[in-house]
Design a protein around this motif. Structure first.
Motif, mmCIF file in Angstrom:
data_model
loop_
_atom_site.group_PDB
_atom_site.id
_atom_site.type_symbol
_atom_site.label_atom_id
_atom_site.label_comp_id
_atom_site.label_asym_id
_atom_site.label_seq_id
_atom_site.Cartn_x
_atom_site.Cartn_y
_atom_site.Cartn_z
ATOM 1 N N ALA A 260 -7.631 -9.970 98.630
ATOM 2 C CA ALA A 260 -8.390 -9.865 97.375
ATOM 3 C C ALA A 260 -8.046 -11.037 96.458
ATOM 4 N N ILE A 261 -6.776 -11.385 96.377
ATOM 5 C CA ILE A 261 -6.344 -12.511 95.545
ATOM 6 C C ILE A 261 -6.937 -13.811 96.071
ATOM 7 N N GLN A 262 -6.883 -14.010 97.375
ATOM 8 C CA GLN A 262 -7.433 -15.237 97.963
ATOM 9 C C GLN A 262 -8.939 -15.328 97.760
ATOM 10 N N SER A 263 -9.640 -14.226 97.945
ATOM 11 C CA SER A 263 -11.086 -14.205 97.756
ATOM 12 C C SER A 263 -11.436 -14.512 96.307
ATOM 13 N N TYR A 264 -10.718 -13.911 95.380
ATOM 14 C CA TYR A 264 -10.931 -14.153 93.952
ATOM 15 C C TYR A 264 -10.677 -15.624 93.620
ATOM 16 N N SER A 265 -9.613 -16.175 94.171
ATOM 17 C CA SER A 265 -9.282 -17.576 93.893
ATOM 18 C C SER A 265 -10.383 -18.508 94.378
ATOM 19 N N LYS A 266 -10.946 -18.227 95.540
ATOM 20 C CA LYS A 266 -12.041 -19.061 96.055
ATOM 21 C C LYS A 266 -13.273 -18.967 95.161
ATOM 22 N N MET A 267 -13.557 -17.768 94.658
ATOM 23 C CA MET A 267 -14.694 -17.586 93.769
ATOM 24 C C MET A 267 -14.491 -18.356 92.463
ATOM 25 N N VAL A 268 -13.272 -18.297 91.901
ATOM 26 C CA VAL A 268 -12.966 -19.030 90.669
ATOM 27 C C VAL A 268 -13.139 -20.522 90.901
ATOM 28 N N GLU A 269 -12.634 -20.998 92.024
ATOM 29 C CA GLU A 269 -12.728 -22.433 92.317
ATOM 30 C C GLU A 269 -14.183 -22.881 92.445
ATOM 31 N N ARG A 270 -15.024 -22.047 93.073
ATOM 32 C CA ARG A 270 -16.445 -22.389 93.185
ATOM 33 C C ARG A 270 -17.100 -22.457 91.804
ATOM 34 N N GLN A 271 -16.782 -21.503 90.942
ATOM 35 C CA GLN A 271 -17.450 -21.424 89.649
ATOM 36 C C GLN A 271 -16.874 -22.369 88.597
ATOM 37 N N CYS A 272 -15.563 -22.630 88.643
ATOM 38 C CA CYS A 272 -14.916 -23.404 87.573
ATOM 39 C C CYS A 272 -14.398 -24.766 88.026
ATOM 40 N N GLN A 273 -14.385 -24.995 89.307
ATOM 41 C CA GLN A 273 -13.859 -26.240 89.872
ATOM 42 C C GLN A 273 -12.354 -26.400 89.637
ATOM 43 N N VAL A 274 -11.658 -25.302 89.376
ATOM 44 C CA VAL A 274 -10.198 -25.262 89.323
ATOM 45 C C VAL A 274 -9.752 -23.999 90.049
ATOM 46 N N SER A 275 -8.520 -24.014 90.527
ATOM 47 C CA SER A 275 -8.004 -22.824 91.209
ATOM 48 C C SER A 275 -7.725 -21.715 90.192
ATOM 49 N N ALA A 276 -7.579 -20.508 90.692
ATOM 50 C CA ALA A 276 -7.248 -19.375 89.825
ATOM 51 C C ALA A 276 -5.900 -19.604 89.158
ATOM 52 N N THR A 277 -4.980 -20.250 89.859
ATOM 53 C CA THR A 277 -3.672 -20.547 89.280
ATOM 54 C C THR A 277 -3.809 -21.520 88.122
ATOM 55 N N MET A 278 -4.653 -22.534 88.292
ATOM 56 C CA MET A 278 -4.872 -23.489 87.206
ATOM 57 C C MET A 278 -5.492 -22.794 86.002
ATOM 58 N N LEU A 279 -6.446 -21.902 86.253
ATOM 59 C CA LEU A 279 -7.070 -21.155 85.174
ATOM 60 C C LEU A 279 -6.036 -20.282 84.469
ATOM 61 N N TRP A 280 -5.153 -19.683 85.237
ATOM 62 C CA TRP A 280 -4.079 -18.858 84.696
ATOM 63 C C TRP A 280 -3.183 -19.699 83.771
ATOM 64 N N VAL A 281 -2.810 -20.899 84.235
ATOM 65 C CA VAL A 281 -1.967 -21.786 83.421
ATOM 66 C C VAL A 281 -2.679 -22.142 82.124
ATOM 67 N N LEU A 282 -3.956 -22.487 82.214
ATOM 68 C CA LEU A 282 -4.714 -22.842 81.018
ATOM 69 C C LEU A 282 -4.731 -21.674 80.023
ATOM 70 N N ARG A 283 -4.926 -20.464 80.517
ATOM 71 C CA ARG A 283 -4.942 -19.286 79.640
ATOM 72 C C ARG A 283 -3.582 -19.063 78.982
ATOM 73 N N GLU A 284 -2.513 -19.267 79.743
ATOM 74 C CA GLU A 284 -1.163 -19.082 79.198
ATOM 75 C C GLU A 284 -0.867 -20.119 78.118
ATOM 76 N N ILE A 285 -1.277 -21.363 78.358
ATOM 77 C CA ILE A 285 -1.062 -22.412 77.361
ATOM 78 C C ILE A 285 -1.888 -22.121 76.118
#
Length: 186
Positions: free
Chosen positions: A48-73
């Motif tokens: 589920a995590i891997q599938s979600y990460s692929k979807m985020v990358e398709r839609q945002c052009q960044v990995s879910a981890t990168m999006l997570w970091v941006l949200r934390e910052i």
């Protein structure tokens, strides 16, 4: 009929094959079945995590981890590299490499502390491009795992947290560094 099938039938019926030795075998069989079930469930979570990460990358052009970091910052306003590493449970060099990627894309900016502060300290902030990306991402940070956890009762979350803590503590000390490797969503 195999021994495993016999134990399964006995376990379903709530019985055993008599005597203390049979009870010990039943207990071992039930324990092994629980371990297999936990491993199977963890695989479902990882997928589920891997599938979600692929979807985020398709839609945002960044990995879910990168999006997570941006949200934390964004939530903190600024973070030290060591704080990013701690939040993501990764090694500081891995966090630095992740921030390098974000900086090359113009999503974050690193700045040294002022003269009054320790200039060795590097603070990471979002750029306007990073903020724009977060706006575009909307609620994508609420992946299926976050949604599932949000739906759990408070007492279930406490039990899950305690159980996961025990699991992490049970990992042999030499293997704990594996938790400091790049996140599964990278």
């Amino acid at each position: 009929m195999t021994m495993t099938q016999s134990f399964a039938i006995a376990a379903e019926a709530g019985g055993s094959f008599g005597g203390p030795a049979a009870t010990e075998s039943d207990d071992n069989f039930q324990r092994e079945a629980r371990v297999r079930k936990v491993l199977s469930d963890l695989r479902v979570v990882f997928r589920a995590i891997q599938s979600y990460s692929k979807m985020v990358e398709r839609q945002c052009q960044v990995s879910a981890t990168m999006l997570w970091v941006l949200r934390e910052i964004a939530a903190a306003g600024e973070l030290k590299i060591s704080e990013v590493a701690r939040i993501l449970s990764i090694h500081q060099s891995t966090a630095s490499n992740l921030l390098d990627k974000l900086e090359r894309r113009g999503l974050v900016r690193r700045q040294r502390g002022s003269r009054q502060e320790d200039q060795r300290v590097v603070l990471v902030t979002l750029t306007s491009t990073g903020l724009d990306l977060l706006d575009q991402a909307g609620t994508l940070h609420h992946g299926p795992l976050t949604e599932a956890l949000d739906q759990m009762a408070a007492e279930d979350l406490v039990l899950l947290n305690q159980s996961l803590d025990k699991l992490v503590q049970a990992i042999p000390a030499g293997k704990l560094d594996h938790g400091l490797m790049p996140p599964i969503t990278e």
